[in-house]
Design a protein around this motif. Sequence first.
Motif, PDB file in Angstrom:
ATOM      1  N   SER A  79      46.224 -13.751  -7.040  1.00 48.81           N
ATOM      2  CA  SER A  79      46.131 -14.497  -6.203  1.00 48.81           C
ATOM      3  C   SER A  79      44.762 -15.668  -7.646  1.00 48.81           C
ATOM      4  N   SER A  80      45.154 -16.055  -8.076  1.00 56.52           N
ATOM      5  CA  SER A  80      44.336 -15.789  -9.746  1.00 56.52           C
ATOM      6  C   SER A  80      44.263 -17.772  -9.014  1.00 56.52           C
ATOM      7  N   SER A  81      43.029 -18.426  -9.319  1.00 57.68           N
ATOM      8  CA  SER A  81      43.236 -19.651  -8.741  1.00 57.68           C
ATOM      9  C   SER A  81      42.937 -20.917  -9.475  1.00 57.68           C
ATOM     10  N   GLY A  82      42.971 -20.227 -11.041  1.00 57.98           N
ATOM     11  CA  GLY A  82      42.704 -21.804 -12.040  1.00 57.98           C
ATOM     12  C   GLY A  82      44.016 -20.918 -13.329  1.00 57.98           C
ATOM     13  N   GLN A  92      52.379 -14.048 -17.427  1.00 59.31           N
ATOM     14  CA  GLN A  92      53.637 -13.374 -17.044  1.00 59.31           C
ATOM     15  C   GLN A  92      53.934 -13.416 -18.699  1.00 59.31           C
ATOM     16  N   ALA A  93      52.859 -13.554 -19.808  1.00 61.73           N
ATOM     17  CA  ALA A  93      53.686 -13.796 -20.981  1.00 61.73           C
ATOM     18  C   ALA A  93      54.353 -12.121 -21.377  1.00 61.73           C
ATOM     19  N   GLU A  94      53.376 -11.200 -21.205  1.00 63.78           N
ATOM     20  CA  GLU A  94      53.789 -10.249 -21.906  1.00 63.78           C
ATOM     21  C   GLU A  94      54.227  -9.409 -20.980  1.00 63.78           C
ATOM     22  N   CYS A  95      54.711  -9.598 -19.704  1.00 63.91           N
ATOM     23  CA  CYS A  95      55.471  -8.631 -18.611  1.00 63.91           C
ATOM     24  C   CYS A  95      57.096  -8.233 -19.657  1.00 63.91           C
ATOM     25  N   ARG A  96      57.047  -7.268 -19.478  1.00 65.55           N
ATOM     26  CA  ARG A  96      58.775  -6.805 -19.194  1.00 65.55           C
ATOM     27  C   ARG A  96      59.743  -6.933 -18.541  1.00 65.55           C
ATOM     28  N   ARG A  97      59.403  -8.071 -17.235  1.00 58.42           N
ATOM     29  CA  ARG A  97      60.221  -8.007 -15.606  1.00 58.42           C
ATOM     30  C   ARG A  97      59.676  -9.194 -15.320  1.00 58.42           C
ATOM     31  N   PRO A  98      59.249 -10.510 -16.305  1.00 60.13           N
ATOM     32  CA  PRO A  98      58.205 -11.198 -15.826  1.00 60.13           C
ATOM     33  C   PRO A  98      59.493 -12.250 -15.029  1.00 60.13           C
ATOM     34  N   GLU A  99      60.489 -11.822 -14.467  1.00 56.57           N
ATOM     35  CA  GLU A  99      60.649 -12.678 -13.300  1.00 56.57           C
ATOM     36  C   GLU A  99      60.632 -12.495 -11.641  1.00 56.57           C
ATOM     37  N   ARG A 100      59.647 -11.422 -11.197  1.00 58.04           N
ATOM     38  CA  ARG A 100      59.318 -10.824 -10.113  1.00 58.04           C
ATOM     39  C   ARG A 100      57.661 -11.332 -10.593  1.00 58.04           C
ATOM     40  N   THR A 101      57.213 -12.080 -11.042  1.00 53.24           N
ATOM     41  CA  THR A 101      55.802 -12.267 -10.819  1.00 53.24           C
ATOM     42  C   THR A 101      55.770 -13.808 -11.032  1.00 53.24           C
ATOM     43  N   VAL A 102      54.322 -13.511  -9.747  1.00 54.38           N
ATOM     44  CA  VAL A 102      54.738 -15.523  -9.043  1.00 54.38           C
ATOM     45  C   VAL A 102      53.126 -15.701  -9.187  1.00 54.38           C
ATOM     46  N   ILE A 103      52.581 -16.223  -8.775  1.00 47.75           N
ATOM     47  CA  ILE A 103      50.963 -16.584  -7.982  1.00 47.75           C
ATOM     48  C   ILE A 103      51.771 -16.764  -6.379  1.00 47.75           C
ATOM     49  N   GLY A 104      50.130 -16.475  -5.485  1.00 47.12           N
ATOM     50  CA  GLY A 104      50.174 -15.981  -4.118  1.00 47.12           C
ATOM     51  C   GLY A 104      48.514 -16.372  -4.407  1.00 47.12           C
ATOM     52  N   HIS A 105      47.796 -18.212  -4.153  1.00 48.24           N
ATOM     53  CA  HIS A 105      47.069 -18.109  -4.142  1.00 48.24           C
ATOM     54  C   HIS A 105      46.358 -18.275  -2.639  1.00 48.24           C
ATOM     55  N   PRO A 106      45.170 -17.404  -2.376  1.00 46.62           N
ATOM     56  CA  PRO A 106      45.235 -18.209  -0.721  1.00 46.62           C
ATOM     57  C   PRO A 106      43.864 -18.777  -0.588  1.00 46.62           C
ATOM     58  N   PHE A 107      43.573 -19.000   0.024  1.00 40.16           N
ATOM     59  CA  PHE A 107      42.325 -19.876   0.605  1.00 40.16           C
ATOM     60  C   PHE A 107      40.835 -19.349   0.979  1.00 40.16           C
ATOM     61  N   ASN A 108      39.718 -19.325   1.157  1.00 39.53           N
ATOM     62  CA  ASN A 108      39.301 -18.119   1.283  1.00 39.53           C
ATOM     63  C   ASN A 108      38.431 -18.682   3.145  1.00 39.53           C
TER      64      ASN A 108
END
Length: 328
Positions: A118-121, A128-144
């Motif tokens: 949910s990172s906003s910034g 994802q820099a240190e993930c072994r499987r970074p391909e399945r990581t994504v930003i899903g940033h909501p609006f409050n």
Amino acid sequence: MNVHKPVQRVAIVGTGTIGASWATHYLVRGFDVTATDPAPTAEAALRSYVGAAWDAAASIGLAPDASPDRLSFTADLRQAVADADFVQENAPERPELKVRLFADIDDATPPDAIIASSSSGITMSVIQAECRRPERTVIGHPFNPPHIVPLVEVVGGTKTALETIRDAMSFYAAIGKKPIHLKKELPGHVANRIQAALYREVVHLVQEGVLDVADSDDAVSWGPGLRWGVMGPHLLWHLGGGEGGIQHFMDTLMPRMVASWQELGTPEFTPELKEEIVRGVVEEADGHSVDELAARRDAMLSALLAVRAEYDPSGPSATAGRPAKEGP
């Protein structure tokens, strides 16, 4: 090609305001939710939030088997994400924390789960820099607050697979959100940058003595804000162009708007200006608590969403629940 299994179980990592709101939304949409947070009072605060927010969230879209009893909590991160199909992370906005946390989540989750932040910034390329499987990581940033406002900004990092972005978009849409795909990473994503640009000019006008705080809020919420709750600026300018639509607007009215950009201000945020804004907001709140004002906001937003659902078929479905089996 990445294959992500259908989502049955959601893990919420970090249960502050955003995490608790996300948990409410997922519960209302009929998922099993496991939440984790290291704070000693986190579980009690989370369950209190879910209880208070339930009716407002349920009024927008309630799955037949939804229940707050499907919420479980553990302080153990690895246990929380061990059988998750989808992870929604909501930790504090500190890059070193996010990087370490995502590496731990990546290590502990099933390999076919999606891990969303949910990172906003902070960009996903950093997270994802240190993930072994970074391909399945994504930003899903909501609006409050996420259990009310449908918008979710979806953007991948340099190592995110296109299938992950596609499946995250599909999943969010299936649970009543309005996902938008950002094709480039940038700090603050999109919606926060738009509101920051607006607020900069509002603060400038207050500092210049053009308006007081309450009138500046009214200028937005009772004018363009009402229209923005119905259509975005491009489509509104299409209407503003009259019979010639957007082409007429761009040919005849846009040059004047471009010229006016040079007059927009960049306020100097002094201690005096800060105090003026604080004092003005306290006066505008007129003795109502933050919780009371939030409840009023959420009730009006829920009503607006109901109206939009009636008139706008392109919006998120009020009856959307858990996604179909072939989806993520």
